[in-house]
Design an enzyme around this catalytic site. Structure first.
Site, PDB file in Angstrom:
ATOM      1  N   SER A 128      32.728  40.975  44.438  1.00  0.00           N
ATOM      2  CA  SER A 128      32.786  40.161  45.635  1.00  0.00           C
ATOM      3  C   SER A 128      32.910  38.679  45.250  1.00  0.00           C
ATOM      4  CB  SER A 128      31.563  40.440  46.516  1.00  0.00           C
ATOM      5  OG  SER A 128      31.708  39.904  47.802  1.00  0.00           O
ATOM      6  N   HIS A 162      36.725  43.491  49.092  1.00  0.00           N
ATOM      7  CA  HIS A 162      36.313  44.337  50.231  1.00  0.00           C
ATOM      8  C   HIS A 162      37.494  44.614  51.168  1.00  0.00           C
ATOM      9  CE1 HIS A 162      32.278  43.639  48.841  1.00  0.00           C
ATOM     10  NE2 HIS A 162      32.281  42.364  49.183  1.00  0.00           N
TER      11      HIS A 162
END
Length: 234
Positions: A128, A162
């Site tokens: 991330s 994501h």
């Protein structure tokens, strides 16, 4: 200076923090160090050095063949950051607030130290925020709604993490690349990791059969997604 190859591994999602029962991506990161029992330091800056996140890292990596440690900045206990980082085989950066993380890294000089480590063959990896940080930029929710952010630029182009895990990620990223707010780049689903050798993509590896990654470029009217071959880790 070490002659080890330069590696950056960008996890769109997954790893110990999202798949505690499937550490395939984490094992692959460690394998790139090319040494037995690599020294791996977790950098949880983006989470504010959250104690629970650090504990989950140590719990997971204690089951792997490595020497885990962590580097905290909010309660800094390591004086010589450069010596500590360059003594590692792997730097593994956690998720959280990318903007705050990059600002704090610069205050402590870690942006410069991490580049030196990469050039010396220390594997840089992260999930991330810890994946996005190595690129020129990408969409982040560090300021609330998803918006573009400039990052370290070790790797050319942009990144979206994501990609399948948060509904706003894909359309936002496609729009930002289409109007050239962000340069062409890469997108990675949860469970997919982009492995770079130098500044070139070497392969995509996944921990889930359905996880995918894409090359995303600006076309005449919209952004274009090109699916990338991926290897499922077992």
């Amino acid at each position: 200076m070490s002659k080890r190859p330069k590696h950056i591994v960008a996890l769109g999602g997954g790893g110990f923090s999202m798949e505690p029962d499937n550490l395939a991506l984490d094992r692959h990161v460690l394998s790139l160090a090319g040494v037995p029992c690599p020294r791996v330091a977790f950098v949880p800056t983006a989470s504010g050095d959250a104690d629970g996140y650090v504990a989950r890292f140590h719990d997971a990596f204690a089951t792997l063949d490595c020497e885990p440690s962590h580097l905290g900045l909010f309660r800094r206990e390591i004086g010589d950051l450069r010596a500590f980082v360059l003594a590692q085989d792997v730097i593994y950066v956690g998720g959280g607030n990318t903007l705050n993380m990059l600002a704090l890294w610069k205050l402590h000089g870690l942006d410069v130290i991490f580049r030196e480590a990469w050039e010396a063959g220390v594997v840089l990896a992260g999930i991330s925020a810890g994946a996005l940080c190595w690129f020129e930029g990408g969409p982040t929710d560090s300021l609330g709604p998803l918006a573009p952010i400039a990052c370290l630029g070790f790797l050319p182009g942009s990144l979206c993490v994501h990609y399948d895990g948060e509904t706003a990620r894909r359309p936002t990223y496609l729009g930002l690349v289409a109007d050239r707010t962000l340069p062409a780049g890469w997108a990675a689903d949860d469970g997919a990791a982009l492995v770079f050798a130098g500044d070139s993509l070497a392969e995509v590896v996944t921990s889930r059969p359905a996880a995918r990654a894409f090359r995303v470029t600006a076309g005449p009217a919209k952004a274009l997604e090109t699916p990338l071959p991926a290897r499922l880790l077992v």
